[in-house]
Enzyme design. Structure first.
Site, short mmCIF file in Angstrom:
data_model
loop_
_atom_site.label_atom_id
_atom_site.label_comp_id
_atom_site.label_asym_id
_atom_site.label_seq_id
_atom_site.Cartn_x
_atom_site.Cartn_y
_atom_site.Cartn_z
N CYS A 221 0.86 -1.18 0.00
CA CYS A 221 0.00 0.00 0.00
C CYS A 221 0.91 1.23 0.00
O CYS A 221 2.11 1.12 -0.24
CB CYS A 221 -0.96 -0.01 1.19
SG CYS A 221 -0.15 -0.01 2.81
N THR A 222 0.36 2.40 0.30
CA THR A 222 1.13 3.64 0.18
C THR A 222 2.28 3.70 1.17
O THR A 222 3.44 3.91 0.80
CB THR A 222 0.21 4.85 0.40
OG1 THR A 222 -0.89 4.77 -0.49
CG2 THR A 222 0.97 6.15 0.18
#
Length: 620
Positions: A221-222
């Site tokens: 994810c980020t």
């Protein structure tokens, strides 16, 4: 190159340069949350830092910005607390926000510190039990992550080799993020859930569980925090789901380790005023929603008219007052004709996905901190869709309300109407609309659907959609009130209820029976009913329901095509004239958010909170 050296180079020598700091920390139960709240409020205010800070008993999640020198001082102060030992502080230099609109949307115009139940909300269902984050997947450094993708096999010396064909790469982000950047690796199966918001991910995982069973799941994810919860959720499935790995530090740390992008193509969407961060590879994978040309700039902040998700619209296609419909809403047949599309599958444009009509229900709460809201929907819509469609309302009432969404308890079946009305069943030549429809929920259901809580395979019907079907949805009140009682007891108290369409019918029925229901935690002071109608209220005369109410519905010009003005007026007439307020608008089957209607809504709410210096929180 060490992390410290990289950050020093990234920051440069200018002490006055602006920066952004992201970090999170999961930890065993924090007992003194108020003390931690006071620390952040004092420290960030004194250093002039703005942004979002979320605190819970399970840890902290921080995204703040300001001068780099101030952010460095903040890090030093935080490190003095042993609670933050081992925390990965992601500090990056940046320019000023491109516009006030970008700064406001990204939360960098003020300092917002809130104590929340969860650092990241994995599910909007209040009865959902979050997984134990201590059972999250194994962290892989950027180099290890890259090596696994490169070899599509095991890490050197690993006890559990990742066999060819059993490696699955899972993106734990939302669709608007993956549009502009994602990992692309030959010979590795990549799963992009294409979800509107993070809380939709558990449902997607449940629906694709067999694709994950027995696989080595590599996720990213980020910045890492969403993978902590998601990997723990997958591992909680038990046997066959043990091998779950996650990219430590997220895409941000990977791009620092591989400045040319490595296996990551495009840009990394970030939730601050930088909007996105790229690599030295300037390739663009995003496409304009309207014309399909290469484009990946979200700085104009264009959004889907229906669900409010960000959409990509290139500079040439941007028009004043234009309306756009995102890929998800197009795919699920929502709304009127849309403004263009890029690579959208419309192969089922003539089919009907009809789980029921749209509606929602809401509850209000009041406490002594910034208000929380609980959102519940009715038939034909889940928390994600309704949350998107009420985004404008949430913003307009932000100073007095914060919305929290809750699914209704009755899960509806998926009803499919073949193109050929005479077709008695589905055939290979006439398949159902697809397998990616979100689950739908209702407060009240038709008698034949009562007790059917799982949406199984698609069901074919030759019966045409009946716009008056809501009149036959009369069952399930007791189950819904029992469910709401649990919500009220666990997340209340609430000061009011807002209901939309069938949600309004449910809310009105509760008002009518308030005080008569057996032991229940449901208790509130007022109700707002939008596009409402009366169900199971035949025994009530005009003005017999003595309960403060606000009724919002379309006027003659508005022509609500789902719930007529007369139907909503009939419901309003059942409430005592002296305690009801009516707002009519010309916008159809929606909750209006423009003046003067939104001003009248605010005025109604303030009647109950005059003299209060706290905010009103409510749940739809």
């Amino acid at each position: 190159m060490s992390e410290t050296t990289m950050q020093q180079q990234q920051r440069g020598d200018s002490r006055g340069k602006q920066g952004v700091l992201l970090y999170y920390k999961f930890t065993p139960a924090i007992e003194n949350l108020s003390g931690l709240y006071n620390f952040y409020e004092s420290n960030c205010s004194s250093l002039g830092l703005l942004g979002r800070i979320r605190l819970s008993s399970q840890g902290v999640n921080v995204t703040i910005g300001g001068k780099l020198s101030s952010l460095e001082k903040h890090i030093a102060s935080v490190k003095e607390n042993s609670l933050f030992d081992g925390t990965d502080f992601k500090l990056a230099s940046c320019d000023e926000p491109l516009s006030d609109k970008v700064a406001k949307e990204c939360g960098f115009t003020s300092l917002s510190i809130r104590i929340v139940k969860e650092l990241v909300t994995l599910s909007s269902n209040p009865l959902f039990k979050p997984p134990d984050v201590s059972d999250a997947g194994r962290h892989l450094s950027a180099a290890e992550f890259h090596s696994v993708l490169q070899n599509a096999g095991s890490l050197p010396g690993e006890e559990y080799p990742i066999k060819s064909g059993k490696l699955v790469l899972l993106d734990a982000r939302n669709l608007y993020e993956t549009r502009i950047g994602k990992f692309e690796t030959p010979n590795v199966q990549t799963l992009d859930p294409g979800i509107r918001q993070y809380s939709d991910l558990p449902t997607w995982i449940d629906d694709h569980i067999e694709e994950l069973r027995g696989s080595s799941v590599l996720m990213y994810c980020t910045g890492g925090i969403r993978c902590e919860m998601t990997s723990a959720y997958i591992r909680s499935k038990g046997l066959g789901f043990e091998k779950v790995f996650q990219l430590y530090g997220g895409i941000q740390r990977y791009l620092e380790q591989f400045p040319d992008g490595g296996f990551f193509k495009g840009k990394n969407f970030v939730f601050d005023h930088r909007i996105s961060v790229g690599s030295s590879d300037e390739s663009i994978i995003g496409k304009c929603l309207v014309c399909g040309s290469s484009f990946d700039d979200y700085s104009s902040r264009n959004r889907c008219t229906l669900c409010r998700m960000l959409v990509l619209v290139c500079n040439d296609c941007q028009k004043e007052h234009a309306e756009y419909v995102c890929e998800l809403c197009q795919r699920h047949q929502k709304g009127a004709p849309f403004v263009g599309s890029a690579d959208v599958d419309n192969s089922h444009a003539n089919k009907t996905c009809n789980p029921g009509n749209r509606s929602a229900n809401a509850h209000f709460e009041l406490d002594h901190s910034p208000r929380h809201s609980c959102v519940s929907r009715g038939p034909g819509e889940n928390s994600s869709g309704f949350k998107g469609r009420t985004a404008s309302l949430a913003k307009k009432l932000k100073s007095i309300a914060e919305l929290v969404f809750v699914n209704a308890p009755h899960e509806l079946p998926f009803i499919y109407q073949p193109t050929d009305d005479s077709a008695p069943s589905l055939t290979q030549q006439d398949p159902p609309p697809g397998t990616n429809c979100n689950k739908k929920y209702a407060w009240l259901v038709a008698p034949e659907y009562l007790g059917r809580r799982k949406a199984a395979d698609w069901e074919s019907t030759c019966v045409k959609f009946d716009p008056l079907q809501y009149q036959q949805q009369t069952e399930g009140f007791n189950e819904s009130t029992s469910y709401l009682s649990t919500v009220f007891s666990e997340q209340g108290p609430f000061d009011g209820v807002l209901g939309f369409s069938q949600g309004a019918a449910m809310a009105a029925l509760i008002c009518a029976q308030m005080g008569r229901m057996e032991a229940t935690a449901i208790d509130f002071r007022f109700v707002i009913l939008c596009s409402g109608f009366a169900i199971n209220l035949a025994g009530y005369s005009k003005g017999s329901i003595n309960f403060p109410s606000l009724h919002i519905f379309g006027n003659v010009v508005g022509k609500d095509r789902q719930i007529s003005r007369e139907t909503s007026m009939d419901l309003a007439s059942l409430f005592e004239e002296g305690s009801r307020v009516i707002i009519q608008h010309d916008s159809g089957h929606i909750i209006p958010t423009r003046s003067p209607h939104i001003d009248n809504v605010r005025d109604f709410l303030r009647r109950y909170f005059q003299g209060c210096d706290t905010n009103l929180g409510f749940a739809l």
